[in-house]
Design a protein around this motif. Structure first.
Motif, PDB file in Angstrom:
ATOM      1  N   VAL A  22       3.133   1.502  47.834  1.00 55.57           N
ATOM      2  CA  VAL A  22       3.742   1.288  49.218  1.00 55.57           C
ATOM      3  C   VAL A  22       4.893   0.666  49.609  1.00 55.57           C
ATOM      4  CG1 VAL A  22       3.166   0.518  51.654  1.00 55.57           C
ATOM      5  CG2 VAL A  22       1.508   1.454  50.194  1.00 55.57           C
ATOM      6  N   GLN A  23       5.329  -0.692  48.721  1.00 49.69           N
ATOM      7  CA  GLN A  23       6.499  -1.401  48.737  1.00 49.69           C
ATOM      8  C   GLN A  23       7.647  -0.333  48.177  1.00 49.69           C
ATOM      9  OE1 GLN A  23       6.192  -5.209  47.081  1.00 49.69           O
ATOM     10  NE2 GLN A  23       8.430  -5.848  47.668  1.00 49.69           N
ATOM     11  N   GLU A  24       7.581   0.128  47.139  1.00 48.65           N
ATOM     12  CA  GLU A  24       8.534   0.769  46.536  1.00 48.65           C
ATOM     13  C   GLU A  24       8.850   1.923  47.553  1.00 48.65           C
ATOM     14  OE1 GLU A  24       7.504   0.351  41.829  1.00 48.65           O
ATOM     15  OE2 GLU A  24       7.264   2.237  42.723  1.00 48.65           O
ATOM     16  N   TYR A  25       8.099   2.543  47.948  1.00 47.11           N
ATOM     17  CA  TYR A  25       8.176   3.674  49.075  1.00 47.11           C
ATOM     18  C   TYR A  25       8.810   3.432  50.053  1.00 47.11           C
ATOM     19  CZ  TYR A  25       7.218   7.609  51.955  1.00 47.11           C
ATOM     20  OH  TYR A  25       7.290   8.706  52.907  1.00 47.11           O
ATOM     21  N   TRP A  26       8.314   2.336  50.919  1.00 47.11           N
ATOM     22  CA  TRP A  26       9.027   1.786  52.115  1.00 47.11           C
ATOM     23  C   TRP A  26      10.391   1.403  52.039  1.00 47.11           C
ATOM     24  CZ3 TRP A  26       8.457   3.544  56.486  1.00 47.11           C
ATOM     25  CH2 TRP A  26       8.934   2.789  57.568  1.00 47.11           C
ATOM     26  N   THR A  27      10.555   0.509  50.906  1.00 42.40           N
ATOM     27  CA  THR A  27      11.846   0.192  50.601  1.00 42.40           C
ATOM     28  C   THR A  27      12.678   1.168  50.466  1.00 42.40           C
ATOM     29  OG1 THR A  27      11.071  -2.027  49.519  1.00 42.40           O
ATOM     30  CG2 THR A  27      13.171  -1.139  49.174  1.00 42.40           C
ATOM     31  N   ALA A  28      12.545   2.318  49.707  1.00 44.14           N
ATOM     32  CA  ALA A  28      13.326   3.411  49.463  1.00 44.14           C
ATOM     33  C   ALA A  28      13.556   4.019  50.640  1.00 44.14           C
ATOM     34  CB  ALA A  28      12.652   4.460  48.609  1.00 44.14           C
ATOM     35  N   VAL A  29      12.614   4.333  51.548  1.00 41.28           N
ATOM     36  CA  VAL A  29      12.933   4.867  53.007  1.00 41.28           C
ATOM     37  C   VAL A  29      13.586   4.138  53.844  1.00 41.28           C
ATOM     38  CG1 VAL A  29      11.764   5.510  55.104  1.00 41.28           C
ATOM     39  CG2 VAL A  29      10.485   6.056  53.073  1.00 41.28           C
ATOM     40  N   LEU A  30      13.605   2.758  53.844  1.00 36.94           N
ATOM     41  CA  LEU A  30      14.633   2.079  54.626  1.00 36.94           C
ATOM     42  C   LEU A  30      15.960   2.084  54.211  1.00 36.94           C
ATOM     43  CD1 LEU A  30      12.223  -1.318  55.440  1.00 36.94           C
ATOM     44  CD2 LEU A  30      12.636   0.887  56.889  1.00 36.94           C
ATOM     45  N   SER A  31      16.185   2.270  52.955  1.00 33.48           N
ATOM     46  CA  SER A  31      17.450   2.360  52.313  1.00 33.48           C
ATOM     47  C   SER A  31      18.019   3.721  52.453  1.00 33.48           C
ATOM     48  CB  SER A  31      17.590   1.703  50.971  1.00 33.48           C
ATOM     49  OG  SER A  31      16.594   2.764  49.939  1.00 33.48           O
ATOM     50  N   GLY A  32      17.294   4.599  52.668  1.00 34.03           N
ATOM     51  CA  GLY A  32      17.964   6.062  52.765  1.00 34.03           C
ATOM     52  C   GLY A  32      17.942   6.792  51.340  1.00 34.03           C
ATOM     53  N   ARG A  33      17.004   6.100  50.366  1.00 36.25           N
ATOM     54  CA  ARG A  33      17.147   6.833  49.046  1.00 36.25           C
ATOM     55  C   ARG A  33      16.613   8.112  48.936  1.00 36.25           C
ATOM     56  NH1 ARG A  33      13.280   5.056  44.123  1.00 36.25           N
ATOM     57  NH2 ARG A  33      13.755   6.861  42.635  1.00 36.25           N
ATOM     58  N   ASN A  34      17.327   9.350  48.437  1.00 38.44           N
ATOM     59  CA  ASN A  34      16.919  10.587  48.282  1.00 38.44           C
ATOM     60  C   ASN A  34      16.009  10.798  47.352  1.00 38.44           C
ATOM     61  OD1 ASN A  34      16.635  13.445  48.697  1.00 38.44           O
ATOM     62  ND2 ASN A  34      19.005  13.685  48.538  1.00 38.44           N
ATOM     63  N   GLY A  35      14.741  11.457  47.441  1.00 41.58           N
ATOM     64  CA  GLY A  35      13.825  11.872  46.326  1.00 41.58           C
ATOM     65  C   GLY A  35      14.204  13.097  45.756  1.00 41.58           C
ATOM     66  N   ILE A  36      15.345  13.976  46.219  1.00 40.20           N
ATOM     67  CA  ILE A  36      15.614  15.175  45.715  1.00 40.20           C
ATOM     68  C   ILE A  36      16.601  15.182  44.762  1.00 40.20           C
ATOM     69  CG2 ILE A  36      16.546  17.623  46.094  1.00 40.20           C
ATOM     70  CD1 ILE A  36      15.519  17.161  49.193  1.00 40.20           C
ATOM     71  N   ARG A  37      16.371  15.683  43.577  1.00 39.09           N
ATOM     72  CA  ARG A  37      16.995  15.793  42.361  1.00 39.09           C
ATOM     73  C   ARG A  37      16.884  16.796  41.422  1.00 39.09           C
ATOM     74  NH1 ARG A  37      14.088  10.930  42.597  1.00 39.09           N
ATOM     75  NH2 ARG A  37      12.050  10.722  41.904  1.00 39.09           N
ATOM     76  N   PRO A  38      17.518  17.199  40.354  1.00 39.73           N
ATOM     77  CA  PRO A  38      17.257  18.200  39.447  1.00 39.73           C
ATOM     78  C   PRO A  38      15.956  18.233  38.849  1.00 39.73           C
ATOM     79  CG  PRO A  38      19.477  17.350  39.054  1.00 39.73           C
ATOM     80  CD  PRO A  38      18.918  16.425  40.068  1.00 39.73           C
ATOM     81  N   LEU A  39      15.338  19.266  38.814  1.00 39.76           N
ATOM     82  CA  LEU A  39      13.923  19.229  38.338  1.00 39.76           C
ATOM     83  C   LEU A  39      13.855  19.099  36.854  1.00 39.76           C
ATOM     84  CD1 LEU A  39      10.899  19.791  38.603  1.00 39.76           C
ATOM     85  CD2 LEU A  39      11.336  22.277  38.595  1.00 39.76           C
ATOM     86  N   ARG A  40      13.254  18.223  36.122  1.00 40.04           N
ATOM     87  CA  ARG A  40      13.221  17.890  34.927  1.00 40.04           C
ATOM     88  C   ARG A  40      11.779  18.341  33.967  1.00 40.04           C
ATOM     89  NH1 ARG A  40      15.526  12.221  33.778  1.00 40.04           N
ATOM     90  NH2 ARG A  40      13.817  11.547  34.804  1.00 40.04           N
ATOM     91  N   ARG A  41      10.756  18.665  34.899  1.00 39.47           N
ATOM     92  CA  ARG A  41       9.550  19.174  34.122  1.00 39.47           C
ATOM     93  C   ARG A  41       9.726  20.415  33.423  1.00 39.47           C
ATOM     94  NH1 ARG A  41       5.209  17.941  38.072  1.00 39.47           N
ATOM     95  NH2 ARG A  41       5.992  15.832  37.952  1.00 39.47           N
ATOM     96  N   PHE A  42      10.284  21.183  33.682  1.00 39.02           N
ATOM     97  CA  PHE A  42      10.543  22.395  32.758  1.00 39.02           C
ATOM     98  C   PHE A  42      11.946  23.125  33.421  1.00 39.02           C
ATOM     99  CE2 PHE A  42       8.897  23.907  37.035  1.00 39.02           C
ATOM    100  CZ  PHE A  42       9.569  25.106  37.319  1.00 39.02           C
ATOM    101  N   ASP A  43      12.534  24.044  32.588  1.00 44.79           N
ATOM    102  CA  ASP A  43      13.577  24.472  32.863  1.00 44.79           C
ATOM    103  C   ASP A  43      13.565  25.368  34.036  1.00 44.79           C
ATOM    104  OD1 ASP A  43      16.223  25.665  32.608  1.00 44.79           O
ATOM    105  OD2 ASP A  43      15.873  26.865  31.099  1.00 44.79           O
ATOM    106  N   PRO A  44      14.386  25.019  35.118  1.00 47.87           N
ATOM    107  CA  PRO A  44      14.519  25.693  36.489  1.00 47.87           C
ATOM    108  C   PRO A  44      15.498  26.736  36.530  1.00 47.87           C
ATOM    109  CG  PRO A  44      15.720  23.598  36.647  1.00 47.87           C
ATOM    110  CD  PRO A  44      15.195  23.820  35.144  1.00 47.87           C
ATOM    111  N   GLY A  45      15.978  27.254  35.530  1.00 42.62           N
ATOM    112  CA  GLY A  45      17.209  28.134  35.556  1.00 42.62           C
ATOM    113  C   GLY A  45      16.926  29.479  36.337  1.00 42.62           C
ATOM    114  N   ARG A  46      15.757  29.828  36.488  1.00 40.71           N
ATOM    115  CA  ARG A  46      15.333  31.074  36.988  1.00 40.71           C
ATOM    116  C   ARG A  46      15.000  30.979  38.428  1.00 40.71           C
ATOM    117  NH1 ARG A  46      11.416  34.526  33.409  1.00 40.71           N
ATOM    118  NH2 ARG A  46      12.029  36.229  35.054  1.00 40.71           N
ATOM    119  N   LEU A  47      15.093  29.681  38.918  1.00 39.69           N
ATOM    120  CA  LEU A  47      14.825  29.434  40.579  1.00 39.69           C
ATOM    121  C   LEU A  47      16.072  29.489  41.205  1.00 39.69           C
ATOM    122  CD1 LEU A  47      12.717  26.347  39.914  1.00 39.69           C
ATOM    123  CD2 LEU A  47      12.009  28.572  40.476  1.00 39.69           C
TER     124      LEU A  47
END
Length: 273
Positions: A22-47
């Motif tokens: 909760v602390q990590e999440y709320w601190t990130a929300v208040l700072s405006g940190r973006n959770g969207i980034r390049p997908l790394r779990r598999f190759d997203p080349g066909r998306l």
């Protein structure tokens, strides 16, 4: 009618691209940190876009018994971790397990587990498919695994209402507390960031094609181009407010009520619900 008890949130567990507490999440929300980034779990080349709201830094074996790992999808591992944290934070001692229940929501179920076992079936044959395939992919499995892990035998349920699922689960859990349950574990959790899980989203043609993380998901902007797939969620503990105060529990807030409706189809000429 009859819902006269105040219901409060006494524990929270969160799994999100911007935090695992909760602390990590709320601190990130208040700072405006973006959770969207390049997908790394598999190759997203066909998306349409390589971006996703992917959880990072979660290692299931650091938080869960080894025996649970082969029988659970990542979605359920997230849910168990978040439930553990919420229940621990609440400080609640169940006493009789019959008056503590679980209601959760999942929109897609355990797609990662299902994809892996279908690949085993296709490549190696049925003898190589896990026996846990019978339930690990199912959208109801989070409720079942949380209730088993914590021996909670009270009211149980599952909501499958897409984006509204978590809110609907909380609403139903609130009703159970108002009706007499001593505590309810509730919330929503999803994880379908795998080729199988994203196939349906790609077919919907609603994924954002934007490759800039800062501009990919703008739901209330004129420049909105679609949504970005993500994973995670939160699990809460709900209790009667008077009972929570009596035992000195922290209250995050009160669940005052809930309403749900459907707007009419676009272009129908009918007013919003």
């Amino acid at each position: 009618m009859g819902e006269t008890r105040d219901v409060v949130v006494t524990g929270v567990g969160v799994v999100a691209p911007i935090g695992l507490t909760v602390q990590e999440y709320w601190t990130a929300v208040l700072s405006g940190r973006n959770g969207i980034r390049p997908l790394r779990r598999f190759d997203p080349g066909r998306l349409p876009s390589p971006l996703a709201g992917e959880v990072e830094g979660f290692v299931a074996r650091d938080h869960l018994p080894a025996r649970l790992l082969p029988q659970t999808d990542l979605m359920t591992q997230y849910a168990l971790y978040a439930a553990d944290r919420a229940i621990a934070e609440s400080g609640f001692e169940p006493g009789s397990p019959l008056d503590v229940g679980v209601i959760t929501a999942s929109a897609s179920g355990g797609f990662g587990f299902g994809q892996r076992e279908l690949q085993h079936l296709w490549h190696d044959g049925p003898d190589h498919v896990s026996a846990f395939m019978s339930f690990a992919w199912f959208y109801a499995v989070n409720t079942g695994q949380i209730s088993i892990r914590h021996d909670l035998r009270g009211p149980v349920g599952v909501m499958v209402t897409e984006q509204a699922g978590g809110l609907d689960a909380i609403a139903h859990a609130r009703r159970k507390v108002a009706a007499g349950a001593r505590m309810m574990v509730t919330g929503g959790m999803d994880s379908s960031l795998c080729p199988y899980g994203l196939a349906a989203q790609v077919r919907s043609r609603r994924l954002s094609p934007v490759t800039d993380p800062a501009a990919a998901y703008l739901p209330f902007d004129r420049g909105a181009r679609g949504h970005v797939p993500g994973e995670g969620g939160a699990i809460l503990t709900l209790e009667d407010a008077a009972a929570a105060r009596a035992r000195g529990a922290r209250g995050y807030g009160r669940i005052a009520g809930h309403g749900a409706s459907f707007d009419p189809p676009p272009g129908s000429g009918r007013p919003p619900a």
